[in-house]
Motif scaffolding. Structure first.
Motif, PDB file in Angstrom:
ATOM      1  N   PRO A 110       0.824  -1.219   0.000  1.00  0.00           N
ATOM      2  CA  PRO A 110       0.000   0.000   0.000  1.00  0.00           C
ATOM      3  C   PRO A 110       0.855   1.265   0.000  1.00  0.00           C
ATOM      4  O   PRO A 110       1.994   1.257   0.475  1.00  0.00           O
TER       5      PRO A 110
ATOM      6  N   PHE B 224      -3.729   3.416  -5.154  1.00  0.00           N
ATOM      7  CA  PHE B 224      -3.885   2.665  -3.909  1.00  0.00           C
ATOM      8  C   PHE B 224      -2.596   1.983  -3.451  1.00  0.00           C
ATOM      9  O   PHE B 224      -2.374   1.822  -2.248  1.00  0.00           O
TER      10      PHE B 224
ATOM     11  N   GLU C 127      -2.966   3.808   2.552  1.00  0.00           N
ATOM     12  CA  GLU C 127      -4.072   2.904   2.208  1.00  0.00           C
ATOM     13  C   GLU C 127      -3.897   1.540   2.884  1.00  0.00           C
ATOM     14  O   GLU C 127      -2.809   1.189   3.349  1.00  0.00           O
TER      15      GLU C 127
END
Length: 676
Positions: free
Chosen positions: A320, A436, A324
């Motif tokens: 991530p 993301f 995220e």
């Protein structure tokens, strides 16, 4: 043509081998095997004494002479049968190849137009166009286009392979078929010089070269034959002095029993069967020397990509960015890969399954899949709800997000660079204007490779991995695979340097390769295994070609080479032990009447001098056909040290070679003595 696709023997092969057994009685042919030539010479002499007893004064022993002749003829025929059987399997494979070799119509480029000509009219340097459904008319290199090619006629594998201009997968073989698209091919061989032609000539084994070890063993067998010939000749005056009459047939029988006829009769079959055995694994050996050398390999050089690793980048971690959650990165990575049939796309879903992560494939239903393109360097899917999911090169995804007004996470570049420094490939995953995270792609080690390298280590073989990766990545892969050493950021000259270094230390080196840049190293190595999918230069430089293009098959080749050496060593041990046993069976029985003290050595208590000779001769004749299956199949190889291997051979084949004749000759003597 795979290892499990052929029967060991067929009725036709056996029938033809029987015919060839008689054809090989030609003395010119027999002279190539000195041991069996001596047996044949003795057979002819005994035949003359049987047919013309008046000329030799042997009227009273015609029956005995006839029996000796038949047994000697049986011995020679079965020795020839063993060799013919091994050759027959190669010829059967050659016949199947000849069926695939036929005249093909070729679309030859002449000037600015295309003219259809027979494939036999093509010459090296000609250019041909091959379209979907057409046969490739000759060996060549793809110089334009890309196509799927069905090579099942050559390899036996049904899956087509991709051939394209440039690179290491541009080589094509005459007789294969284009499944899709169209390619332009430059012919690289003249008629009669194609790859199939060379295969046919090689598998027939007609010009099989003897290896150094085989020549040394032949020399040993010839020397033993000469020694026993002198011994038998000197026995005649010794027997005369002791008032023991030894006829010529008896002396010939004695000679045949004492010389190493067992290994002499099987030696050629063992060598031919060794070449045939690698062919059963879809590996074409250019000579028996190459097969045998593989059994003595000390060092193995292997490319990382495609040999130790899959060669395809595969997802190994979801990372991530921008705070995220890892689950969110994994979910959107999976959604972007639902309709992605590339190895990278499939590996994302496999990683999800491996890590037991869940996602909803229904999200992607009805969406429009966006294929990867060189221009965009991204792929993904446009969902029905209007959201757009993309995965691809970090800089490409970054620009795509920026065009939509999205913000770039501050840690994206650092985490992407960290993956790259480890030799991996980072793929960014974004939804609309938000990134993301990253998918960490890396080349993964093939399952079971560590165990296979452990097996090689037990064989005493050092493994060295060559890779263009940086030292950090190379060390990681080397540790995971279990190789002994590695060369990072290697160039073609580095491979040659390490081969020469190992050879300078007296070691034999094996190497695999498929590219033109591998050709020098393949030529330098003692065993060079080229991939059939590789370039012409690589195949010409190597002394073995793998028709399945499986680089890891070099491990099987080494095992086959060691099996060949073990088989020869085991049967040689058995043969010499055999001769020792026969010596103690015959000599005491012959001289006991004149020298009663020799009764102590007559441990087998044979019926009479004549029955002992005939019994030993019969045993000598039947042991060869009984050992033919072992010579053809080979002794099972188990990785162990040379000392343990020697001890095992001496115990099984040395002790067996002494015990079996004692038992066999005694049983035969019980029957023979009843008829004399």
């Amino acid at each position: 043509m795979g290892a499990n696709k052929k029967k060991l023997l067929t009725g036709d092969i056996v029938t033809n081998a029987i015919k060839d057994s008689f054809i090989k009685l030609n003395p010119v042919t027999m002279m190539k095997n000195p041991v069996m030539f001596v047996v044949e010479a003795g057979t002819i002499i005994v035949l003359l004494m049987t047919v013309f007893p008046g000329y030799f004064g042997t009227e009273e022993t015609v029956g005995f002479n006839l029996a000796v002749f038949l047994i000697l003829l049986f011995t020679v025929l079965f020795a020839n049968f063993a060799e013919a059987l091994a050759e027959g399997r190669g010829k059967a494979q050659a016949d199947s190849l000849k069926k695939s070799k036929k005249e093909i119509a070729a679309n030859k480029v002449v000037g600015g137009s295309v003219k259809q000509v027979p494939s036999t009219d093509l010459r090296k340097g000609d250019i041909v166009v091959v379209s979907q459904g057409e046969m490739i008319p000759g060996d060549g290199e793809v110089i334009e286009g890309l196509a799927s090619v069905d090579e099942s006629a050559i390899t036996g594998e049904s899956a087509p392979v991709i051939k394209e201009a440039g690179g290491d997968f541009s080589s094509v073989t005459g007789g294969t078929r284009v499944v899709s698209d169209k390619i332009k091919v430059k012919i690289t061989s003249d008629p009669g010089e194609s790859f199939i032609d060379r295969m046919i000539a090689l598998v027939e084994g007609a010009k099989r070269q003897k290896t150094p070890n085989e020549i040394a063993l032949n020399t040993l067998l010839t020397s033993l034959t000469i020694i026993f010939l002198i011994v038998v000749v000197t026995l005649a005056p010794i027997a005369g002095f002791l008032e023991i009459e030894l006829s010529v047939p008896v002396l010939i029988s004695l000679l045949v029993c004492l010389i190493p006829t067992t290994i002499g009769g099987l030696l050629s079959a063992i060598g031919i069967a060794g070449m045939d055995r690698v062919t059963q694994f879809n590996v074409l050996a250019m000579s028996g020397k190459a097969v045998e050398a593989s059994g003595d390999i000390n060092t193995m050089i292997l490319d990382k990509t495609g040999t130790i690793t899959f060669g395809n980048r595969m997802a190994s971690e979801f990372i991530p960015v921008g705070g995220e959650d890892t689950n969110a990165v994994a979910e959107w990575s999976a959604v972007s890969s639902v309709k992605d049939e590339t190895p990278e796309g499939r590996s994302v879903l496999e990683l999800m399954k491996k890590e037991e992560r869940t996602y909803s494939p229904a999200i992607a239903e009805g969406g429009e899949f966006i294929e990867f393109k060189a221009e965009t360097r991204m792929s993904g899917i446009d969902l029905l709800d209007g959201r757009k999911v993309r995965k691809g090169a970090v800089d490409a995804v970054r620009k795509w997000v920026e065009t939509q007004g999205g913000a770039i996470p501050s840690d994206l570049e650092a985490k992407g660079n960290a993956i790259a420094k480890e030799g991996g490939t980072p793929l960014a995953v974004a939804v609309d204007n938000k990134i993301f995270g990253l998918i960490y792609l890396k080349d993964t080690v093939k399952p079971g490779m560590k165990e296979r390298f452990d097996q090689l280590r037990k064989m005493g073989i050092k493994t060295i991995m060559c890779t263009g990766d940086n030292p950090l990545t190379a060390a990681t892969i080397a540790r995971e695979a279990g190789v002994d050493d590695f060369i990072a950021e290697s160039k073609p000259e580095d491979k040659i340097a390490v081969i020469r270094r190992e050879q300078a230390e007296g070691k034999l080196v094996a190497m695999t390769g498929d590219g033109t840049n591998d050709a020098p190293a393949l030529a330098q190595a003692d065993v060079g295994l080229a991939m059939n999918s590789g370039t012409v230069a690589a195949k010409e430089a190597a002394n073995m070609v793998d028709l399945d293009s499986d680089p890891s098959k070099i491990i099987e080749v080494v095992a086959i080479g060691k099996q060949l050496l073990m088989t020869r060593g085991a049967l040689t041990t058995f043969s010499i032990a055999n001769d020792v046993a026969k010596y103690f069976a015959i000599i005491p029985a012959m001289f006991t009447l004149a020298i009663p003290e020799m009764e102590a050595l007559n441990v087998m208590k044979l019926g009479s001098p004549l029955s002992s000779i005939l019994s030993a001769l019969v045993f000598n004749a039947i042991i060869i056909p009984l050992l033919i299956p072992l010579a053809m199949k080979g002794v099972a190889y188990r990785p162990m040290s040379s000392t343990k291997l020697l001890q095992r051979n001496i115990f099984i084949y040395g002790l067996g070679g002494i015990v079996v004749p004692f038992v066999g000759i005694k049983l035969i003597d019980l029957v023979v003595h009843m008829w004399i």
